[in-house]
Design a protein around this motif. Structure first.
Motif, PDB file in Angstrom:
ATOM      1  N   ILE A 103       0.851  -1.146   0.060  1.00  0.00           N
ATOM      2  CA  ILE A 103      -0.040   0.123   0.021  1.00  0.00           C
ATOM      3  C   ILE A 103       0.750   1.444  -0.086  1.00  0.00           C
ATOM      4  N   TRP A 104       1.818   1.232   0.836  1.00  0.00           N
ATOM      5  CA  TRP A 104       3.054   2.322   0.752  1.00  0.00           C
ATOM      6  C   TRP A 104       3.499   2.608  -0.615  1.00  0.00           C
ATOM      7  N   SER A 105       3.902   1.439  -1.244  1.00  0.00           N
ATOM      8  CA  SER A 105       4.511   1.513  -2.599  1.00  0.00           C
ATOM      9  C   SER A 105       3.298   1.794  -3.604  1.00  0.00           C
ATOM     10  N   LEU A 106       2.033   1.637  -3.295  1.00  0.00           N
ATOM     11  CA  LEU A 106       1.219   2.320  -4.074  1.00  0.00           C
ATOM     12  C   LEU A 106       1.121   3.937  -3.965  1.00  0.00           C
ATOM     13  N   GLY A 107       1.185   4.190  -2.835  1.00  0.00           N
ATOM     14  CA  GLY A 107       0.974   5.675  -2.371  1.00  0.00           C
ATOM     15  C   GLY A 107       2.663   6.420  -3.162  1.00  0.00           C
ATOM     16  N   ILE A 108       3.658   5.680  -3.141  1.00  0.00           N
ATOM     17  CA  ILE A 108       4.630   6.212  -3.743  1.00  0.00           C
ATOM     18  C   ILE A 108       4.570   6.454  -5.317  1.00  0.00           C
ATOM     19  N   ILE A 109       3.880   5.464  -5.790  1.00  0.00           N
ATOM     20  CA  ILE A 109       3.633   5.390  -7.429  1.00  0.00           C
ATOM     21  C   ILE A 109       2.819   6.466  -7.510  1.00  0.00           C
ATOM     22  N   SER A 110       1.752   6.603  -6.924  1.00  0.00           N
ATOM     23  CA  SER A 110       0.712   7.551  -6.908  1.00  0.00           C
ATOM     24  C   SER A 110       1.351   9.092  -7.047  1.00  0.00           C
ATOM     25  N   TYR A 111       2.012   9.252  -5.937  1.00  0.00           N
ATOM     26  CA  TYR A 111       2.663  10.494  -5.898  1.00  0.00           C
ATOM     27  C   TYR A 111       3.552  10.882  -6.965  1.00  0.00           C
ATOM     28  N   GLU A 112       4.561   9.798  -7.446  1.00  0.00           N
ATOM     29  CA  GLU A 112       5.389  10.071  -8.444  1.00  0.00           C
ATOM     30  C   GLU A 112       4.469  10.401  -9.895  1.00  0.00           C
ATOM     31  N   LEU A 113       3.273   9.740 -10.066  1.00  0.00           N
ATOM     32  CA  LEU A 113       2.519  10.307 -11.266  1.00  0.00           C
ATOM     33  C   LEU A 113       2.042  11.447 -11.204  1.00  0.00           C
ATOM     34  N   CYS A 114       1.661  12.137  -9.936  1.00  0.00           N
ATOM     35  CA  CYS A 114       1.123  13.395  -9.896  1.00  0.00           C
ATOM     36  C   CYS A 114       2.298  14.461  -9.743  1.00  0.00           C
ATOM     37  N   CYS A 115       3.361  14.414  -9.349  1.00  0.00           N
ATOM     38  CA  CYS A 115       4.417  15.282  -8.939  1.00  0.00           C
ATOM     39  C   CYS A 115       5.581  14.826  -9.981  1.00  0.00           C
ATOM     40  N   LEU A 116       5.686  13.905 -10.706  1.00  0.00           N
ATOM     41  CA  LEU A 116       7.009  13.693 -11.361  1.00  0.00           C
ATOM     42  C   LEU A 116       8.112  13.637 -10.818  1.00  0.00           C
ATOM     43  N   LYS A 117       8.208  13.287  -9.551  1.00  0.00           N
ATOM     44  CA  LYS A 117       9.404  13.335  -8.815  1.00  0.00           C
ATOM     45  C   LYS A 117       8.965  12.316  -7.348  1.00  0.00           C
ATOM     46  N   LEU A 118      10.215  11.952  -6.832  1.00  0.00           N
ATOM     47  CA  LEU A 118      10.003  11.104  -5.693  1.00  0.00           C
ATOM     48  C   LEU A 118       9.459  12.130  -4.520  1.00  0.00           C
ATOM     49  N   PRO A 119       8.584  11.469  -3.450  1.00  0.00           N
ATOM     50  CA  PRO A 119       8.155  12.087  -2.297  1.00  0.00           C
ATOM     51  C   PRO A 119       9.484  12.314  -1.389  1.00  0.00           C
ATOM     52  N   PHE A 120      10.296  11.311  -1.255  1.00  0.00           N
ATOM     53  CA  PHE A 120      11.372  11.545  -0.517  1.00  0.00           C
ATOM     54  C   PHE A 120      12.825  11.280  -1.239  1.00  0.00           C
ATOM     55  N   PHE A 121      13.687  12.063  -1.072  1.00  0.00           N
ATOM     56  CA  PHE A 121      14.893  11.777  -1.647  1.00  0.00           C
ATOM     57  C   PHE A 121      16.152  12.288  -0.832  1.00  0.00           C
ATOM     58  N   ASP A 122      17.271  11.396  -1.119  1.00  0.00           N
ATOM     59  CA  ASP A 122      18.452  12.013  -0.426  1.00  0.00           C
ATOM     60  C   ASP A 122      19.690  10.861  -1.034  1.00  0.00           C
ATOM     61  N   GLU A 123      20.709  11.567  -1.383  1.00  0.00           N
ATOM     62  CA  GLU A 123      21.829  10.696  -2.005  1.00  0.00           C
ATOM     63  C   GLU A 123      22.494  10.005  -0.901  1.00  0.00           C
ATOM     64  N   VAL A 124      22.177  10.261   0.304  1.00  0.00           N
ATOM     65  CA  VAL A 124      22.988   9.618   1.443  1.00  0.00           C
ATOM     66  C   VAL A 124      21.936   8.766   1.851  1.00  0.00           C
TER      67      VAL A 124
END
Length: 121
Positions: A17-38
């Motif tokens: 369900i979390w993964s579905l949320g991440i995918i849904s977020y990415e489709l809306c925003c065209l970016k990840l909701p959380f990002f850091d290179e570290v």
């Protein structure tokens, strides 16, 4: 990876369900909701930080759905059955955006053809 993985908990369907949320977020925003290179910083963001809101061009219902799917506590996330019972989903299932029966038939044939090609590989 969902917050519970970063805290050493085992996999369950709420991770999906979390993964579905991440995918849904990415489709809306065209970016990840959380990002850091570290990796450690990314893990902390996933556990502690709220996700940025989706753009205001989307409906409140969609915003609420994404927020629900990205709940930090897996117990607060819906089951797939709960998701299918949400009005926003029920309306899309019962009344697809296809306008006429010719277009519906073409869409069904196209989807079926694609599925057959994918399955036969």
């Amino acid at each position: 990876m969902p917050p519970q993985w970063h805290q050493g908990e085992e996999y369950d369907f709420k991770a999906d369900i979390w993964s579905l949320g991440i995918i849904s977020y990415e489709l809306c925003c065209l970016k990840l909701p959380f990002f850091d290179e570290v990796p450690l910083k990314l893990s902390n963001k996933i556990i502690k930080d709220p996700h940025p809101p989706i753009p205001s061009i989307y409906s409140k219902e969609l915003k609420d759905l994404v927020d629900l799917l990205l709940q930090k506590d897996p117990q607060d996330r819906p089951s797939i059955k709960d998701i299918f019972n949400l009005d926003i989903i029920k309306r899309r299932i019962s009344s697809p955006q296809v306008k006429d029966s010719k277009e519906k038939n073409h869409t069904r044939k196209t989807i079926s053809s694609k599925n057959i090609k994918i399955l036969s590989k």
